[in-house]
Enzyme design. Structure first.
Site, PDB file in Angstrom:
ATOM      1  N   LYS A   1      35.518  40.929  52.076  1.00 37.90           N
ATOM      2  CA  LYS A   1      36.743  40.147  52.213  1.00 37.90           C
ATOM      3  C   LYS A   1      37.902  41.110  52.034  1.00 37.90           C
ATOM      4  O   LYS A   1      38.235  41.522  50.928  1.00 37.90           O
ATOM      5  CB  LYS A   1      36.811  39.036  51.160  1.00 37.90           C
ATOM      6  N   GLU A  13      38.132  47.066  39.297  1.00 39.53           N
ATOM      7  CA  GLU A  13      39.077  48.188  39.155  1.00 39.53           C
ATOM      8  C   GLU A  13      40.469  47.604  39.297  1.00 39.53           C
ATOM      9  O   GLU A  13      40.787  47.021  40.327  1.00 39.53           O
ATOM     10  CB  GLU A  13      38.829  49.230  40.249  1.00 39.53           C
ATOM     11  N   GLU A  37      53.327  46.646  35.830  1.00 40.65           N
ATOM     12  CA  GLU A  37      53.033  47.409  37.044  1.00 40.65           C
ATOM     13  C   GLU A  37      53.964  46.927  38.152  1.00 40.65           C
ATOM     14  O   GLU A  37      53.943  45.751  38.519  1.00 40.65           O
ATOM     15  CB  GLU A  37      51.573  47.208  37.468  1.00 40.65           C
ATOM     16  N   CYS A  46      47.472  52.619  42.517  1.00 35.28           N
ATOM     17  CA  CYS A  46      47.169  52.237  41.135  1.00 35.28           C
ATOM     18  C   CYS A  46      47.363  53.423  40.214  1.00 35.28           C
ATOM     19  O   CYS A  46      47.706  53.286  39.058  1.00 35.28           O
ATOM     20  CB  CYS A  46      45.744  51.729  41.051  1.00 35.28           C
TER      21      CYS A  46
HETATM   22  P1  NAD Z   1      45.528  41.708  44.631  1.00 36.52           P
HETATM   23  O1  NAD Z   1      44.950  41.534  43.290  1.00 36.52           O
HETATM   24  O2  NAD Z   1      46.680  40.874  44.973  1.00 36.52           O
HETATM   25  O3  NAD Z   1      44.432  41.449  45.751  1.00 36.52           O
HETATM   26  C1  NAD Z   1      43.198  42.134  45.743  1.00 36.52           C
HETATM   27  C2  NAD Z   1      42.192  41.316  46.530  1.00 36.52           C
HETATM   28  O4  NAD Z   1      41.912  40.138  45.804  1.00 36.52           O
HETATM   29  C3  NAD Z   1      42.672  40.884  47.887  1.00 36.52           C
HETATM   30  O5  NAD Z   1      41.621  40.974  48.800  1.00 36.52           O
HETATM   31  C4  NAD Z   1      43.044  39.441  47.655  1.00 36.52           C
HETATM   32  O6  NAD Z   1      42.983  38.656  48.830  1.00 36.52           O
HETATM   33  C5  NAD Z   1      42.003  39.005  46.672  1.00 36.52           C
HETATM   34  N1  NAD Z   1      42.347  37.847  45.851  1.00 36.52           N
HETATM   35  C6  NAD Z   1      43.564  37.391  45.527  1.00 36.52           C
HETATM   36  N2  NAD Z   1      43.456  36.292  44.757  1.00 36.52           N
HETATM   37  C7  NAD Z   1      42.154  36.067  44.585  1.00 36.52           C
HETATM   38  C8  NAD Z   1      41.412  35.080  43.871  1.00 36.52           C
HETATM   39  N3  NAD Z   1      41.993  34.141  43.188  1.00 36.52           N
HETATM   40  N4  NAD Z   1      40.072  35.157  43.902  1.00 36.52           N
HETATM   41  C9  NAD Z   1      39.455  36.124  44.565  1.00 36.52           C
HETATM   42  N5  NAD Z   1      40.099  37.060  45.274  1.00 36.52           N
HETATM   43  C10 NAD Z   1      41.433  37.025  45.268  1.00 36.52           C
HETATM   44  O7  NAD Z   1      45.886  43.251  44.757  1.00 36.52           O
HETATM   45  P2  NAD Z   1      46.546  44.006  45.972  1.00 36.52           P
HETATM   46  O8  NAD Z   1      47.989  43.668  46.025  1.00 36.52           O
HETATM   47  O9  NAD Z   1      45.759  43.870  47.206  1.00 36.52           O
HETATM   48  O10 NAD Z   1      46.395  45.524  45.497  1.00 36.52           O
HETATM   49  C11 NAD Z   1      47.229  46.107  44.612  1.00 36.52           C
HETATM   50  C12 NAD Z   1      46.647  46.099  43.213  1.00 36.52           C
HETATM   51  O11 NAD Z   1      45.395  46.757  43.218  1.00 36.52           O
HETATM   52  C13 NAD Z   1      47.466  46.868  42.196  1.00 36.52           C
HETATM   53  O12 NAD Z   1      47.494  46.152  41.005  1.00 36.52           O
HETATM   54  C14 NAD Z   1      46.698  48.153  42.021  1.00 36.52           C
HETATM   55  O13 NAD Z   1      46.927  48.785  40.783  1.00 36.52           O
HETATM   56  C15 NAD Z   1      45.301  47.695  42.176  1.00 36.52           C
HETATM   57  N6  NAD Z   1      44.447  48.796  42.580  1.00 36.52           N
HETATM   58  C16 NAD Z   1      43.582  49.302  41.653  1.00 36.52           C
HETATM   59  C17 NAD Z   1      42.775  50.372  41.993  1.00 36.52           C
HETATM   60  C18 NAD Z   1      41.823  50.968  40.999  1.00 36.52           C
HETATM   61  O14 NAD Z   1      40.952  51.720  41.416  1.00 36.52           O
HETATM   62  N7  NAD Z   1      41.948  50.695  39.729  1.00 36.52           N
HETATM   63  C19 NAD Z   1      42.822  50.889  43.272  1.00 36.52           C
HETATM   64  C20 NAD Z   1      43.696  50.315  44.194  1.00 36.52           C
HETATM   65  C21 NAD Z   1      44.493  49.266  43.843  1.00 36.52           C
END
Ligand code: NAD
Length: 978
Positions: free
Chosen positions: A650, A731, A868, A765
């Protein structure tokens, strides 16, 4: 190389003559010169001491107190240094000796520096140039300085070059040696470093760099023309060579400069391309219709070139053996002399053989003595220099001028050259020894089992052309509809969602069918069935399929990168880095899955056989973010597949197209259709449905902490029909800090902070969003940071010159702007990059650019300091000492990455032990972890799970089983291992 016998005999004759006069007299015992010689001798013979000495010399100028000098002496030289140095280190621990020790050490190193640096300012250097002229030696003056990180610093450099030219011209009479060989050349001669005049040396954007650099070069060249002075362009690292050559070509062919004879450029013989460079320059001179000079040198960045190439898995651009470089110098000599009269030769070498062959070959080619020139470095090889000058040749010395503090990099390079066993000036190697076979210890080491995919080398024109073609191809594909990829069907009749390009929001890149909760059900059921088969596929076969996928990704790497340039507004480098990381995951995890699947015997007791082995757990839901749109989704998916699980992807709503391409590639490589499925849809609906589905066994999530924690909670609940406890790998976010210590190298630190905080508009991140500067470094670091941020190039990601792209969406922009606006009410804006040309008033709402912004006076518990933001926003703090800086850094619920710029071994140790973040980086940027080298993942609220790209990643998608068999029957048991 065919050198005929009589020519060779003459070369040897000259070589011997020069070598004899080059032998210098040993300095008097216990004089400063004697000490310097001793230190250099120790450093040459003791690699450990050499590293310590170079590092100490490098840090010394930034040490602002006697205590600090003493402290560093003690830390650097406590163990394994020559006895006398250890004694000094012992004295350093006693406060009473500190002031005198500090003075002695400082003056020692500064006098060593002054051996290679003629003076702090041009004015002060003039007497040294005059002395040289009196000895019949000319000069070319180089300005030492800090690395140029901002337009303000580049302008300041231009001002200094201007002053230099004026001072030299005003003293032309005094600094010009006498003699016919000097009659046709200007006395005022400067060597300019191109990197000084341009803040962003982006190899991918040669046009932009040339244009920017020429704005500062033109006034300088006009001045040189008016004053009859000479300008030589130095060449530095290989990755910038094309930029220098291109800009040189552009500027000297501009109308007003086409006839200018008094310009020159460098060719580095240690480069494998050197002869080709000379042909190219000869051609340029012919086309231009007026000659220019070429200074042939061996090259000063040998160690760095090898390190950079190794780190990037690029071919090493330099010859690896000194003899090969010497031979190249001789081939280049032939090519340079053959290019007469278009190229005017200057030979820069301290090797009597190299000098001798140039003299003899020039004469042989019909050149008169005034036609050629020899160059050497100030403070080095003085005997040879005087011998060449005494033979009547025009001999010029490269004279660095500038303050010792920023000049330390130069001094370190010279020391490196003087203490390396590869030292270019080490005489005695002749062409006749080149044919010797390489010694056995040089034989190639066996290939390591895993090598990272090399990042695109944008300094190669062919690579840039491929990007251009891929971007055009990607644009032609705009408007496509992407279906769901569930079992055997491409389902496109679901209501689609539009994917727009963040850099041009009016452009629709594609339409992506959105899954429904029923599709989730269908996909999970199919994945469950497929799992039973995929689990039984031998691990080596799964690995072969994934290796094949890596190959397919590699073959379409430019097209995949182009998709990310448009879909995720990833600049060129970042998009290619994403593809490389995806390739690395495929290969690295494929091998890991294979290794883990191997049964491992446990214990060693007769009569029983125990076996521990791993196998897949079941269906994995991969829920991915948009910011590493290919790398992260590949990592999570391949981790699952390599461990024998099936996967349902997804993707994030912002980046579904690149995920579609990945699924196509995996299927093309041989992953069965129902083992890898593609289910785009809203996170709150489709992501949620996957998390809650009773048939899902693993959830691999990367994203924000809010969503991650929510998923962990939802997955913990057992639902009817569920067969497995769900395992969640999450993560999550970061709020990462970098500490700049008061002895840090600010050139390195500020550029590291810029990349970490503003690369990809801070949407990583791992990005730096807090900067803590220690003690007395604060004012200077802040000033340099401010100027550097003001000069950041913000622009569209398909423009290779752009460093900061727009953010991902209107929503993201609004959220980030909210932090900036409210931050103004409780903090101070130090600097904000001017982006008025991008957000024109009528289109502001429709454009996603956010100006990089730096805040100071930020309260420690404010949103700017704690939350963040995920945008180009940086908060700066001032800490009185290193310990307090660590406290500020650790004042966060996140613990993903952290960084320290310091040259204090004790502080580095302290950080290692107590700066508890998932990934701590010392003296480098804090973004850009590489698979297999910096396994990546956070602690605390930043993550739960094994490190991505680390040795244990795939295991968490697997379950361990142990089978124990009693092998004893009727008192008889086969021997274990038989
Ligand atoms: P997000 O949490 O908004 O979305 C991540 C994924 O989760 C997307 O596919 C989204 O559609 C899905 N999602 C959203 N709500 C959900 C729910 N209720 N249930 C299940 N899935 C759901 O994050 P984003 O904006 O796509 O990415 C940015 C974030 O990711 C930042 O916080 C960043 O720090 C983090 N990030 C962390 C790492 C790491 O390795 N630690 C790497 C990259 C990004």
């Amino acid at each position: 190389m065919a050198v005929d016998a009589s020519l060779d005999a003459r070369i040897r004759e000259w070589e011997e003559r020069l070598a004899a006069s080059a032998t210098s007299h040993p300095p008097l015992t216990l004089t400063p010169a004697w000490w310097q010689e001793r230190l250099l001798h120790w450093a040459t013979n003791d690699p450990d001491f050499r590293v310590k000495l170079l590092r100490f010399v490098d840090v010394l100028p930034t040490l602002r107190s006697a205590r600090s000098v003493a402290d560093h002496v003690r830390q650097y030289f406590r163990d394994s240094a020559p006895g006398i140095v250890q004694t000094a280190s012992g004295l350093a621990s006693q406060p009473v000796f500190r002031p005198v020790l500090s003075r002695a050490v400082r003056s020692g190193v500064f006098s060593m520096a002054h051996r290679f640096i003629a003076g702090e300012t041009p004015e002060v250097a003039v007497p040294a140039l005059r002395d040289l002229a009196r000895d019949g030696v000319g000069s070319t003056v180089d300005l030492l300085g800090e690395e140029t990180l901002s337009d303000a610093e580049a302008d300041a450099y231009l001002g200094r070059y201007t002053e230099l030219l004026e001072t030299l011209s005003a003293n032309a009479g005094a600094i010009s040696p006498q003699g016919e060989q000097w009659s046709a050349v200007p006395a005022a001669n400067i060597s300019i470093k191109f990197s000084a005049l341009c803040a962003h040396l982006e190899p991918a954007a040669p046009e932009h760099v040339s244009e920017t650099a020429r704005k500062r070069l033109r006034p300088l060249m006009r001045l040189a023309m008016r004053q009859g002075a000479f300008i030589n362009f130095d060449v530095e690292q290989y990755r910038y060579k094309e930029l220098v050559y291109r800009t040189f070509a552009d500027v000297i062919t501009e109308g007003e400069f086409t006839d200018l004879p008094h310009v020159g450029i460098v060719v580095q013989a240690y480069l494998r391309d050197a002869v080709r460079d000379l042909y190219w320059l000869a051609d340029l001179a012919k086309r231009r219709g007026a000659p220019f000079s070429v200074r042939l040198v061996k090259g000063a960045y040998w160690d760095e070139e090898r390190i950079v190439a190794a780190q990037n898995s690029w071919p090493v651009p330099v010859f690896e053996r000194k003899e090969e470089t010497d031979a190249s110098f001789e081939r280049c000599t032939d090519a340079l002399l053959a290019a007469w009269p278009h190229l005017r030769p200057a030979f820069g070498s301290h090797n009597p053989r190299s000098v001798a062959q140039a003299m003899v070959k020039a004469r042989n080619a019909g050149r008169q003595i005034p036609d050629i020139e020899f160059q050497m470095l100030y403070g080095m090889a003085e005997g040879l220099r005087n011998a060449v000058a005494a033979a009547g040749y025009r001999t010029r010395v490269y004279v660095p001028v500038g303050r010792v503090i920023p000049g330390m990099a130069y001094l370190v390079r010279r020391l490196l050259e003087n203490t390396s066993n590869q030292a270019w000036f080490n005489a005695g190697v002749t062409v006749s020894s080149i044919a010797q076979a390489p010694s056995e210890e040089r034989a190639r080491r066996a290939e390591p089992p895993f090598r990272n995919a090399p990042p695109a080398a944008f300094f190669e024109p062919e690579e840039r052309e491929r990007v251009g073609a891929s971007l055009a191809r990607a644009r032609r594909g705009f408007g496509t509809t992407y279906s769901l990829l569930i079992p055997d069907r491409r389902v496109s009749d679901r209501p689609p969602s539009e994917v727009r390009c963040p850099a041009e929001p009016a452009t629709i890149m594609g339409h992506v069918a959105q899954a429904t909760p029923e599709d989730v059900d269908m996909a999970v059921t199919a994945a469950q069935e497929a799992f039973l088969e995929w689990r039984e596929v031998p691990a080596y076969e799964r690995a072969e399929i994934l290796d094949r996928a890596a190959d397919l990704v590699e073959r379409s790497r430019f097209d995949l990168a182009a998709t990310m340039v448009f879909e995720s507004a990833k600049p060129w480098h970042e998009a290619h880095g994403d593809v490389c990381e995806a390739i690395d995951y495929l290969l690295y995890y494929a091998a890991q899955g294979e290794r883990l699947s191997e049964p491992r015997p446990m214990g060693d007791v007769p009569g029983e056989h125990n076996e521990n082995f791993h196998e897949g757990r079941g269906v994995t839901a991969v829920i991915a973010p948009w910011n590493f749109p290919l790398a992260i989704i590949t990592g999570m998916t391949v981790g699952a597949l390599a461990g024998g699980n099936t996967a349902i992807l997804k993707p994030a709503a912002q980046s579904p197209i690149i995920a579609y391409r990945l699924v196509e590639i995996l299927r093309d490589a041989g992953v069965p259709n129902d083992a890898i499925q593609y289910l785009p849809g809203p996170g709150g609906e489709i992501g949620r449905a996957l998390v809650e589905h009773n048939g899902v066994d693993n959830i691999a999530f990367t994203g924000s902490s809010a969503v991650g924690l929510n998923i962990i909670e939802a997955a913990a609940k057992t639902r009817p029909g569920q067969r497995n406890v769900k395992r969640v790998i999450a993560e999550m976010g970061g709020k990462n800090a970098i500490i700049i210590d008061d002895d840090a190298d600010l050139d390195q630190a500020i550029s590291g902070v810029l990349v970490s905080a503003f690369g990809y508009a801070g949407q990583k991140c791992s990005a730096c969003s807090r900067l803590i500067i220690v003690g007395s470094a604060y004012d200077e670091a802040l000033e340099r940071l401010k100027n550097a941020v003001a000069s950041l190039v913000v622009g569209s990601p398909d423009d290779p010159a752009a460093f900061v792209p727009p953010v991902i969406s209107a929503y993201a922009r609004k959220k980030i702007m909210g932090y900036i606006d409210s931050g103004r009410s409780y903090s101070t804006v130090l600097v904000q990059t001017d982006i008025s040309h991008l957000n024109s008033s009528e289109s502001e709402e429709a454009s996603y650019y956010v100006a990089p912004t730096v805040f100071t006076d930020v309260p420690l518990n404010s949103p700017l300091a704690q939350e963040e933001i995920f945008g180009p926003v940086l908060s700066v703090f001032h800490a009185p000492d290193f310990e307090e800086a660590l406290e500020i850094a650790l004042n966060s619920t996140f613990a993903l990455t952290g960084g320290v710029f310091s040259r204090n071994p004790r502080h580095i140790e302290l950080a290692r032990a107590t700066f508890r973040t998932g990934n701590l980086y010392i003296n480098r940027k804090i973004t850009g972890a590489i698979v297999g080298r910096q396994p990546f993942g956070g602690l605390a609220m930043s993550g739960l799970g094994e490190k991505a790209g680390g040795p244990d990643y795939v295991r968490q998608f697997m379950q361990a089983r142990v089978v124990s068999e009693n092998t004893m029957r009727r008192g008889f048991a086969p021997e274990e291992g038989a």
